[in-house]
Design a protein around this motif. Structure first.
Motif, PDB file in Angstrom:
ATOM      1  N   ARG A 100      -3.085 -14.421   0.239  1.00 33.50           N
ATOM      2  CA  ARG A 100      -2.972 -14.222   1.689  1.00 33.50           C
ATOM      3  C   ARG A 100      -2.936 -15.557   2.413  1.00 33.50           C
ATOM      4  O   ARG A 100      -2.145 -15.758   3.336  1.00 33.50           O
ATOM      5  CB  ARG A 100      -4.137 -13.380   2.202  1.00 33.50           C
ATOM      6  N   ALA A 101      -3.782 -16.484   2.003  1.00 33.63           N
ATOM      7  CA  ALA A 101      -3.817 -17.801   2.648  1.00 33.63           C
ATOM      8  C   ALA A 101      -2.542 -18.589   2.383  1.00 33.63           C
ATOM      9  O   ALA A 101      -2.154 -19.433   3.184  1.00 33.63           O
ATOM     10  CB  ALA A 101      -5.025 -18.586   2.150  1.00 33.63           C
ATOM     11  N   ASP A 102      -1.880 -18.298   1.275  1.00 29.41           N
ATOM     12  CA  ASP A 102      -0.632 -18.970   0.939  1.00 29.41           C
ATOM     13  C   ASP A 102       0.529 -18.493   1.804  1.00 29.41           C
ATOM     14  O   ASP A 102       1.588 -19.092   1.809  1.00 29.41           O
ATOM     15  CB  ASP A 102      -0.314 -18.743  -0.541  1.00 29.41           C
ATOM     16  N   GLY A 103       0.307 -17.412   2.534  1.00 24.55           N
ATOM     17  CA  GLY A 103       1.345 -16.925   3.431  1.00 24.55           C
ATOM     18  C   GLY A 103       2.070 -15.694   2.945  1.00 24.55           C
ATOM     19  O   GLY A 103       3.163 -15.397   3.414  1.00 24.55           O
ATOM     20  N   SER A 104       1.478 -14.968   2.010  1.00 22.11           N
ATOM     21  CA  SER A 104       2.104 -13.750   1.489  1.00 22.11           C
ATOM     22  C   SER A 104       1.130 -12.575   1.543  1.00 22.11           C
ATOM     23  O   SER A 104       0.735 -12.038   0.505  1.00 22.11           O
ATOM     24  CB  SER A 104       2.570 -13.969   0.054  1.00 22.11           C
ATOM     25  N   PRO A 105       0.738 -12.165   2.743  1.00 17.46           N
ATOM     26  CA  PRO A 105      -0.198 -11.042   2.815  1.00 17.46           C
ATOM     27  C   PRO A 105       0.408  -9.739   2.296  1.00 17.46           C
ATOM     28  O   PRO A 105      -0.318  -8.882   1.791  1.00 17.46           O
ATOM     29  CB  PRO A 105      -0.536 -10.939   4.298  1.00 17.46           C
ATOM     30  N   GLU A 106       1.741  -9.612   2.372  1.00 13.29           N
ATOM     31  CA  GLU A 106       2.373  -8.394   1.870  1.00 13.29           C
ATOM     32  C   GLU A 106       2.209  -8.278   0.355  1.00 13.29           C
ATOM     33  O   GLU A 106       1.912  -7.205  -0.166  1.00 13.29           O
ATOM     34  CB  GLU A 106       3.867  -8.362   2.219  1.00 13.29           C
ATOM     35  N   PHE A 107       2.408  -9.387  -0.350  1.00  7.02           N
ATOM     36  CA  PHE A 107       2.263  -9.345  -1.804  1.00  7.02           C
ATOM     37  C   PHE A 107       0.812  -9.086  -2.194  1.00  7.02           C
ATOM     38  O   PHE A 107       0.556  -8.355  -3.148  1.00  7.02           O
ATOM     39  CB  PHE A 107       2.754 -10.637  -2.459  1.00  7.02           C
ATOM     40  N   ALA A 108      -0.128  -9.671  -1.466  1.00  9.58           N
ATOM     41  CA  ALA A 108      -1.541  -9.424  -1.747  1.00  9.58           C
ATOM     42  C   ALA A 108      -1.858  -7.943  -1.587  1.00  9.58           C
ATOM     43  O   ALA A 108      -2.574  -7.357  -2.402  1.00  9.58           O
ATOM     44  CB  ALA A 108      -2.422 -10.264  -0.827  1.00  9.58           C
ATOM     45  N   MET A 109      -1.306  -7.326  -0.538  1.00  7.10           N
ATOM     46  CA  MET A 109      -1.542  -5.904  -0.318  1.00  7.10           C
ATOM     47  C   MET A 109      -0.896  -5.075  -1.426  1.00  7.10           C
ATOM     48  O   MET A 109      -1.525  -4.154  -1.960  1.00  7.10           O
ATOM     49  CB  MET A 109      -0.979  -5.476   1.029  1.00  7.10           C
ATOM     50  N   VAL A 110       0.337  -5.403  -1.791  1.00  8.15           N
ATOM     51  CA  VAL A 110       1.032  -4.638  -2.824  1.00  8.15           C
ATOM     52  C   VAL A 110       0.300  -4.728  -4.156  1.00  8.15           C
ATOM     53  O   VAL A 110       0.154  -3.722  -4.861  1.00  8.15           O
ATOM     54  CB  VAL A 110       2.497  -5.125  -2.965  1.00  8.15           C
ATOM     55  N   SER A 111      -0.183  -5.905  -4.509  1.00  8.78           N
ATOM     56  CA  SER A 111      -0.881  -6.049  -5.789  1.00  8.78           C
ATOM     57  C   SER A 111      -2.184  -5.252  -5.801  1.00  8.78           C
ATOM     58  O   SER A 111      -2.504  -4.603  -6.792  1.00  8.78           O
ATOM     59  CB  SER A 111      -1.143  -7.517  -6.107  1.00  8.78           C
ATOM     60  N   GLN A 112      -2.897  -5.260  -4.697  1.00  7.38           N
ATOM     61  CA  GLN A 112      -4.157  -4.531  -4.642  1.00  7.38           C
ATOM     62  C   GLN A 112      -3.933  -3.022  -4.611  1.00  7.38           C
ATOM     63  O   GLN A 112      -4.623  -2.265  -5.295  1.00  7.38           O
ATOM     64  CB  GLN A 112      -4.966  -4.971  -3.430  1.00  7.38           C
ATOM     65  N   VAL A 113      -2.949  -2.583  -3.848  1.00  7.73           N
ATOM     66  CA  VAL A 113      -2.661  -1.149  -3.751  1.00  7.73           C
ATOM     67  C   VAL A 113      -2.105  -0.620  -5.073  1.00  7.73           C
ATOM     68  O   VAL A 113      -2.409   0.514  -5.466  1.00  7.73           O
ATOM     69  CB  VAL A 113      -1.699  -0.873  -2.571  1.00  7.73           C
ATOM     70  N   SER A 114      -1.316  -1.412  -5.775  1.00 10.76           N
ATOM     71  CA  SER A 114      -0.772  -0.945  -7.054  1.00 10.76           C
ATOM     72  C   SER A 114      -1.883  -0.704  -8.074  1.00 10.76           C
ATOM     73  O   SER A 114      -1.829   0.273  -8.828  1.00 10.76           O
ATOM     74  CB  SER A 114       0.251  -1.930  -7.594  1.00 10.76           C
ATOM     75  N   GLY A 115      -2.883  -1.559  -8.090  1.00 15.39           N
ATOM     76  CA  GLY A 115      -4.019  -1.329  -8.980  1.00 15.39           C
ATOM     77  C   GLY A 115      -4.792  -0.086  -8.598  1.00 15.39           C
ATOM     78  O   GLY A 115      -5.231   0.685  -9.469  1.00 15.39           O
ATOM     79  N   ALA A 116      -4.955   0.158  -7.303  1.00 17.03           N
ATOM     80  CA  ALA A 116      -5.667   1.356  -6.839  1.00 17.03           C
ATOM     81  C   ALA A 116      -4.884   2.617  -7.175  1.00 17.03           C
ATOM     82  O   ALA A 116      -5.467   3.627  -7.606  1.00 17.03           O
ATOM     83  CB  ALA A 116      -5.911   1.268  -5.343  1.00 17.03           C
ATOM     84  N   ILE A 117      -3.564   2.583  -7.008  1.00 14.86           N
ATOM     85  CA  ILE A 117      -2.748   3.756  -7.329  1.00 14.86           C
ATOM     86  C   ILE A 117      -2.774   4.045  -8.827  1.00 14.86           C
ATOM     87  O   ILE A 117      -2.869   5.208  -9.238  1.00 14.86           O
ATOM     88  CB  ILE A 117      -1.303   3.555  -6.813  1.00 14.86           C
ATOM     89  N   LEU A 118      -2.714   2.990  -9.642  1.00 15.48           N
ATOM     90  CA  LEU A 118      -2.820   3.197 -11.090  1.00 15.48           C
ATOM     91  C   LEU A 118      -4.158   3.838 -11.438  1.00 15.48           C
ATOM     92  O   LEU A 118      -4.214   4.757 -12.266  1.00 15.48           O
ATOM     93  CB  LEU A 118      -2.653   1.874 -11.841  1.00 15.48           C
ATOM     94  N   ASN A 119      -5.218   3.402 -10.796  1.00 17.82           N
ATOM     95  CA  ASN A 119      -6.538   3.976 -11.027  1.00 17.82           C
ATOM     96  C   ASN A 119      -6.555   5.452 -10.638  1.00 17.82           C
ATOM     97  O   ASN A 119      -7.078   6.287 -11.381  1.00 17.82           O
ATOM     98  CB  ASN A 119      -7.588   3.202 -10.232  1.00 17.82           C
ATOM     99  N   ILE A 120      -5.965   5.794  -9.502  1.00 16.98           N
ATOM    100  CA  ILE A 120      -5.932   7.182  -9.048  1.00 16.98           C
ATOM    101  C   ILE A 120      -5.146   8.057 -10.022  1.00 16.98           C
ATOM    102  O   ILE A 120      -5.520   9.200 -10.291  1.00 16.98           O
ATOM    103  CB  ILE A 120      -5.327   7.256  -7.630  1.00 16.98           C
ATOM    104  N   ILE A 121      -4.063   7.524 -10.561  1.00 19.28           N
ATOM    105  CA  ILE A 121      -3.251   8.295 -11.506  1.00 19.28           C
ATOM    106  C   ILE A 121      -3.970   8.469 -12.838  1.00 19.28           C
ATOM    107  O   ILE A 121      -3.957   9.558 -13.434  1.00 19.28           O
ATOM    108  CB  ILE A 121      -1.880   7.611 -11.708  1.00 19.28           C
ATOM    109  N   LEU A 122      -4.595   7.404 -13.332  1.00 17.55           N
ATOM    110  CA  LEU A 122      -5.212   7.456 -14.663  1.00 17.55           C
ATOM    111  C   LEU A 122      -6.554   8.174 -14.684  1.00 17.55           C
ATOM    112  O   LEU A 122      -6.947   8.692 -15.736  1.00 17.55           O
ATOM    113  CB  LEU A 122      -5.384   6.036 -15.213  1.00 17.55           C
TER     114      LEU A 122
END
Length: 71
Positions: free
Chosen positions: A6-28
C-alpha cells in the motif's frame, strides 16, 4: 507485507491479494470440514492455505517491483 505494498502506491493490489486469500479460505472451509471430515483441523488448514496465497502474491509483487527498479 500488504502495508508495504500500500505504501508503495498499489493499494488495489494489496486489497486483491488479501481478498483472494480470504476467498480461498471461504471456499476451502466447507470442503475440508464437511467433505473431508477434518473438523477443526480442516478449518486450520484452509486458513493456512489462504494465508500462504496472500503471502505468495505479496512476495511476487515485491520481486516484480524490485526488478522494475533495477531495469
Amino acid at each position: 507485507m500488504n502495508a508495504v505494498i500500500r505504501a508503495d502506491g498499489s493499494p488495489e493490489f494489496a486489497m486483491v491479494s488479501q481478498v483472494s486469500g480470504a476467498i480461498l479460505n471461504i471456499i476451502l472451509d466447507p470442503i475440508f470440514i464437511f467433505a473431508f471430515k477434518w473438523g477443526m483441523m480442516g478449518a486450520a488448514v484452509a486458513t493456512v492455505l489462504g494465508q500462504i496465497l496472500t503471502a505468495v502474491l505479496a512476495v511476487w509483487y515485491i520481486c516484480h517491483e524490485t526488478v522494475k527498479i533495477f531495469l
